[in-house]
Design an enzyme around this catalytic site. Structure first.
Site, PDB file in Angstrom:
ATOM      1  N   HIS A  58      62.300 150.012  98.173  1.00 24.68           N
ATOM      2  CA  HIS A  58      61.041 149.865  97.416  1.00 24.68           C
ATOM      3  C   HIS A  58      60.442 151.209  97.018  1.00 24.68           C
ATOM      4  O   HIS A  58      59.218 151.390  97.013  1.00 24.68           O
ATOM      5  CB  HIS A  58      60.005 149.053  98.220  1.00 24.68           C
ATOM      6  N   ASN A 131      57.699 139.565  98.651  1.00 27.50           N
ATOM      7  CA  ASN A 131      58.577 139.796  97.501  1.00 27.50           C
ATOM      8  C   ASN A 131      58.259 138.766  96.423  1.00 27.50           C
ATOM      9  O   ASN A 131      57.452 137.860  96.654  1.00 27.50           O
ATOM     10  CB  ASN A 131      60.050 139.626  97.918  1.00 27.50           C
TER      11      ASN A 131
END
Ligand code: NDP
Length: 500
Positions: A58, A131
């Site tokens: 990420h 997510n």
């Protein structure tokens, strides 16, 4: 934004005014630089240290501030202060990201998107680090680093050949459900504004009576779902690799504030023992027919950051940030994330005191009172002269038993247990996804996207057949039409591929 006010005098980091920022101090006009040019030395030394380790996953992301507003009363399920009454508003911060790419990589990659939220509540920060998918590729954290490596660069060439991911997935059927999400149209959202978010794990709520429910969080975009096709995503990667970041910033700047409705699925605690699906298995959803979505509130992003590094790069989202009324579950991956996120931030952000960075501070908490002292980068007064041990007889903070979570019954023999691993487990929900969720166009796009990746020059392997065959067997088991369509696309003998 550039500041147009009359400029102030430039100084060193310690406040000494600087007379010249273009010419180093030299011994004569043609001579070498002198050590006494401490402005030059400070400038270069700071520059050399400007990068902190980027997130190992990420790394590419963007964030903004917003407000969460309760629209439905769920106080009978959770005593969390942020849900205490309809209309209650809580300031929050959200960060959206891709997973596998580096900090400068394209927003448009086919990749799950991080959907991380930090709620600044009166009882401390609650981080819901999710997510844009309700499931994940693995369900035991022992596999996490192996899986992530398949999404990263080859150790020999530093390239990203696709065979690495297909090799791993072909040997890990629990990943198939998420692989189908990833290669469906929703694997390339146009921007964070046009995608849903999920807590993904099972969490828990507990109420004033000490009752526990298992909870799944869903955030449905109010902007509608919009995805790039594979070709459009590839084009945008060239035209504007930061498109999603720009889209969110510009929408907020224009006052077109993006919104998501927060829903929950609710399972009474005892049902977890008998429900047909393992309720803590991160590769499974809870079907809506069994656990319908219940509305909770609305999240709106309405303020951009002023400084990317300070507020986004240094933002530390961590599932360990829980508040009374919300709790964990025995989901193994969640349990591991409780350790690993905070641990990663201690590494990235210089040690034990990253909670003092403004974006991470529990700024709405009624009280922050720890006995932590010292460590690198203390900037908050370090507790002054207050007593630094507990128990003490000098009025230092004490625990409050009223915030005790109800006990969770756990029993069993310590061992390395496998999940149930049969065909229904691996192929049941992927089959529903193929048969019930995707329409004809969606199925065609899924096949095309998979074929594109499995035959891409970036597949980068001399003989991809063994990997392709293993994958095809999985697609056939999910649905014969699915297997046949991929087999045709990659030019493989369908009878051979279908055979066990
Ligand atoms: P439902 O038929 O009640 O709902 C289907 C779900 O699929 C909706 O949440 C829909 O989201 C979502 N969806 C539609 N297209 C896609 C896509 N391309 N990629 C990912 N999700 C998509 O589902 P059930 O609860 O009966 O579950 C059936 C199957 O649906 C599951 O096996 C799973 O594969 C998939 N699914 C289920 C979810 C759940 O939490 N139960 C969540 C997401 C997917 P939207 O409303 O935004 O269109």
């Amino acid at each position: 934004m550039a500041d147009t006010k009359k400029p102030s005098t430039m100084t060193t980091a310690f406040g000494r005014p600087i007379e010249n920022n273009q010419n180093s101090v030299t011994a004569g006009s043609r001579g070498p630089i002198l050590m006494q040019d401490y402005h030059l030395i400070e400038k270069m030394a700071h520059f050399n240290r400007e990068r902190v380790p980027e997130r190992v996953v990420h790394a590419k992301g963007y964030g903004g501030y917003g407000t969460f507003t309760v629209t439905q009363d769920i106080s009978k399920l959770s005593c969390a202060s942020l849900f205490s009454k309809v209309g209650k508003k809580t300031e929050m911060f959200a960060r959206f990201s891709t997973v596998g790419g580096e900090s400068g990589s394209a927003d448009t990659a086919r990749d799950p998107r991080g959907f991380a939220m930090k709620f600044y509540t009166e009882d401390g920060n609650w981080d819901l680090v999710g997510n844009n998918t309700p499931i994940f590729f693995i369900r035991d954290p022992l596999k996490f680093s192996d899986f992530i490596r398949t999404q990263k660069r080859d150790p020999g060439t530093h390239l990203k050949p696709h065979w690495r991911r297909w090799d791993y997935w072909s040997l890990s059927p629990e990943a198939l459900h998420q692989v189908m999400f990833l290669y469906s149209d929703r694997g390339t959202p146009v921007s964070a504004r046009f995608m849903d978010g999920f807590g993904s794990h099972t969490y828990s709520f507990w109420n004033d009576k000490g009752e526990r429910h298992w909870i799944k969080f869903h955030f449905k975009t109010q902007q509608g779902i919009k995805n790039f096709s594979d070709a459009d995503a590839a084009k945008m990667t060239g035209d504007d690799p930061d498109f999603s970041t720009r889209d969110v910033i510009e929408a907020i700047d224009k006052g077109d504030f993006p919104k998501w409705t927060m829903f929950i699925q609710v399972m009474p605690e005892a049902e977890a023992d008998t429900y047909k699906i393992h309720p803590f298995d991160l590769t499974k959803v809870w079907p809506h027919a069994d656990y319908p979505l219940q509305e909770v509130g609305v999240m709106e992003l309405n303020r951009n950051v002023e400084n990317y590094f300070a507020e986004v790069e240094q933002a530390s989202f961590e599932p360990s940030n829980m508040v009374p009324g919300i709790g964990f579950s025995p989901d193994k991956v969640l349990q591991n994330r409780i350790l690993s996120y905070a641990d990663a931030h201690r590494y990235r952000l210089g040690g034990a005191n990253y909670h003092q960075i403004p974006v991470n501070q529990a700024k709405a908490a009624k009280n922050v009172a720890t006995y932590h002292r010292d460590g690198t980068m203390v900037v908050d007064g370090n507790g002054g002269g207050a007593v630094d041990y507990q128990p003490n007889s000098f009025g230092g903070p004490v625990p409050d038993p009223s915030v005790t979570e109800p006990p969770l019954r756990i029993s069993g023999d310590a061992a390395r247990y496998e999940y149930k691993c049969d065909d229904e487990d691996f192929y049941g929900q992927p089959r529903l996804f193929w048969e019930k969720v995707l329409d004809k166009q969606g199925r065609e796009n899924l096949v095309e996207n998979i074929v594109g990746s499995m035959t891409n020059p970036m597949m980068g392997i001399a003989d991809p057949r063994p990997i392709q065959e293993r994958m095809l067997k999985h697609w056939y088991k999910i649905h014969p039409d699915f297997g046949a369509a991929v087999a045709k696309g990659i030019g493989m003998d369908t009878k051979l591929a279908a055979a066990e």
